[in-house]
Design a protein around this motif. Sequence first.
Motif, PDB file in Angstrom:
ATOM      1  N   ASN A 166     -14.082  -7.929 -24.876  1.00 37.14           N
ATOM      2  CA  ASN A 166     -13.686  -8.037 -26.276  1.00 37.14           C
ATOM      3  C   ASN A 166     -14.335  -6.993 -27.172  1.00 37.14           C
ATOM      4  OD1 ASN A 166     -12.101 -10.375 -25.828  1.00 37.14           O
ATOM      5  ND2 ASN A 166     -13.936 -11.636 -25.841  1.00 37.14           N
ATOM      6  N   SER A 167     -14.965  -6.002 -26.572  1.00 37.44           N
ATOM      7  CA  SER A 167     -15.663  -4.997 -27.368  1.00 37.44           C
ATOM      8  C   SER A 167     -14.701  -3.937 -27.878  1.00 37.44           C
ATOM      9  CB  SER A 167     -16.757  -4.340 -26.522  1.00 37.44           C
ATOM     10  OG  SER A 167     -17.396  -3.312 -27.246  1.00 37.44           O
ATOM     11  N   LEU A 168     -14.854  -3.572 -29.162  1.00 35.05           N
ATOM     12  CA  LEU A 168     -14.031  -2.508 -29.727  1.00 35.05           C
ATOM     13  C   LEU A 168     -14.322  -1.167 -29.073  1.00 35.05           C
ATOM     14  CD1 LEU A 168     -14.065  -3.317 -33.547  1.00 35.05           C
ATOM     15  CD2 LEU A 168     -12.270  -3.780 -31.893  1.00 35.05           C
ATOM     16  N   ILE A 169     -15.487  -1.031 -28.472  1.00 38.82           N
ATOM     17  CA  ILE A 169     -15.824   0.231 -27.812  1.00 38.82           C
ATOM     18  C   ILE A 169     -14.926   0.450 -26.598  1.00 38.82           C
ATOM     19  CG2 ILE A 169     -17.713   1.501 -26.700  1.00 38.82           C
ATOM     20  CD1 ILE A 169     -19.648  -0.106 -28.397  1.00 38.82           C
ATOM     21  N   ARG A 225     -13.559   3.610 -35.928  1.00 41.22           N
ATOM     22  CA  ARG A 225     -14.266   2.428 -35.422  1.00 41.22           C
ATOM     23  C   ARG A 225     -15.614   2.312 -36.115  1.00 41.22           C
ATOM     24  NH1 ARG A 225     -18.138   2.039 -31.807  1.00 41.22           N
ATOM     25  NH2 ARG A 225     -17.737   4.147 -30.988  1.00 41.22           N
ATOM     26  N   VAL A 226     -15.877   1.144 -36.679  1.00 44.53           N
ATOM     27  CA  VAL A 226     -17.150   0.872 -37.351  1.00 44.53           C
ATOM     28  C   VAL A 226     -17.977   0.017 -36.406  1.00 44.53           C
ATOM     29  CG1 VAL A 226     -18.266  -0.061 -39.403  1.00 44.53           C
ATOM     30  CG2 VAL A 226     -15.983   0.949 -39.566  1.00 44.53           C
ATOM     31  N   GLY A 227     -18.770   0.670 -35.547  1.00 50.66           N
ATOM     32  CA  GLY A 227     -19.589  -0.043 -34.581  1.00 50.66           C
ATOM     33  C   GLY A 227     -18.739  -0.948 -33.710  1.00 50.66           C
ATOM     34  N   THR A 228     -19.192  -2.167 -33.557  1.00 52.38           N
ATOM     35  CA  THR A 228     -18.425  -3.188 -32.831  1.00 52.38           C
ATOM     36  C   THR A 228     -17.842  -4.229 -33.784  1.00 52.38           C
ATOM     37  OG1 THR A 228     -20.450  -4.467 -32.491  1.00 52.38           O
ATOM     38  CG2 THR A 228     -19.820  -2.939 -30.751  1.00 52.38           C
ATOM     39  N   PHE A 229     -17.745  -3.846 -35.071  1.00 54.86           N
ATOM     40  CA  PHE A 229     -17.322  -4.819 -36.073  1.00 54.86           C
ATOM     41  C   PHE A 229     -15.833  -4.740 -36.383  1.00 54.86           C
ATOM     42  CE2 PHE A 229     -21.786  -3.637 -37.224  1.00 54.86           C
ATOM     43  CZ  PHE A 229     -22.371  -4.773 -36.708  1.00 54.86           C
TER      44      PHE A 229
END
Length: 460
Positions: free
Chosen positions: A128-131, A199-203
Amino acid sequence: MKMSLIKPAIIASVLAVTSSSVMAEEARTLDQLLEFVKQGQATEAKENRAREARFRSDKRRQARLLEEAKDMREREERRSARLEKTFEKNELIVADKGRQLKERLGTLTELFGHLTSTAGDLRSSFANSLISAQYPGRDQFLDQLIAKMAGAEQLPSIEEIERLWFEIQREMTESGKVVSFTTEVAKLGGEKETRTVVRVGTFNVISDEGRYLQYIAENDTLAELARQPSGAYLGWASDLAEATDGKVPFGADPTGPTGGSFLAALINSPTISERWHQGGNVGYAITAVGVLAFVLAIWRLIVLAGMSTKVNAQLQSGKANDDNPLGRVLMVHEQNPTMDTETLELKLSEAVMKEVPKIELGLNLLKIIAAVAPLMGLLGTVTGMIITFQAITIFGAGDPKAMAGGISGALVTTVLGLLVAIPTVLLHTFTNGQAKKIIHVLDEQSTGIIAEHTEAQLGK
């Protein structure tokens, strides 16, 4: 004679059952009938012998099959016994090999256990990580590593252990970065476009159009949120998408990488327009009444302001004009200069009373609206609560959110009623004050005229 007729009939019926070929012919004489009976008996005997031969043949074949089945069963039983002995030997070999593996691994067993646990935790985080939207395919390596260590047939290599450490470090490092990259974004209509996203970090992750996106882990794609947050959040997202350096305000959601509960709450919060529509027909009626009160109050304020200006001008003038209430009251005295004091007082009072309804026009309606609007809001709330409790009666109270949503929608009419009543009370107070000022001037001037007239009468 009767017996001779019955016997051929019986014999003919027997022939019909035993032989179809004989049935096809008809006996013309008793000799022919006797010959037919003889032929039928011969045919039946032949068929019986053929059936007996088939029965004996089937019996021999079944006996042969039975012997073959017995032989096969004996062979399979011997084979089963051999396999059981082989299985027991293999169990001993496997146990011995496992014991040897455990002895040779030694303290590495605990290490591999930690590696397996870490890889599993990291796999769930990557899901589920945006990375992962920027670096797809990381979970495949982890799946292979977990399967390799769980199989106990191969040991992880130094390169694989270092790769696991690298992925952990990259996840930690990338979680503190604001980066832009190019990837496919699914639009609301389902079509995919290659766009630049931030992308703002994992937020959070936003598109170059300043739209919030969500990460779909099943197919490693980004998709636009069907409903965007309202207020300044979209403006901040657009500023961030256009920024190249420096600091930009942005509404990051710290509660989750796929939208998060806080962002979801902002998105699901109804707008002012949606809340107004929740009021239903009662809310629309309250709004119509509020618009009427506002228009009426503004109109009366404009009229009273013009009337007050004309009255002030009349105070400065020495001649009465009929374009304002004070002028029409003064004209009564100018038209009756010799009238006695009592009659003049009644005439002036009558003139003032004629002007009061024109001055106070609409004020009672404003007062009524100010009193009725909260009652209409209460009516809408009560009806909404009735509908909510009916739904609870039918479907139960298993979902507190649905019940809270129904109660919240029911209270909208109360809010609308108060929003109409409070400004209406203020407008009525202000408008009524303007009207009272004009009426006070009329009363003051009429009283002054009576006093002057009385002094003039006494002076004579």
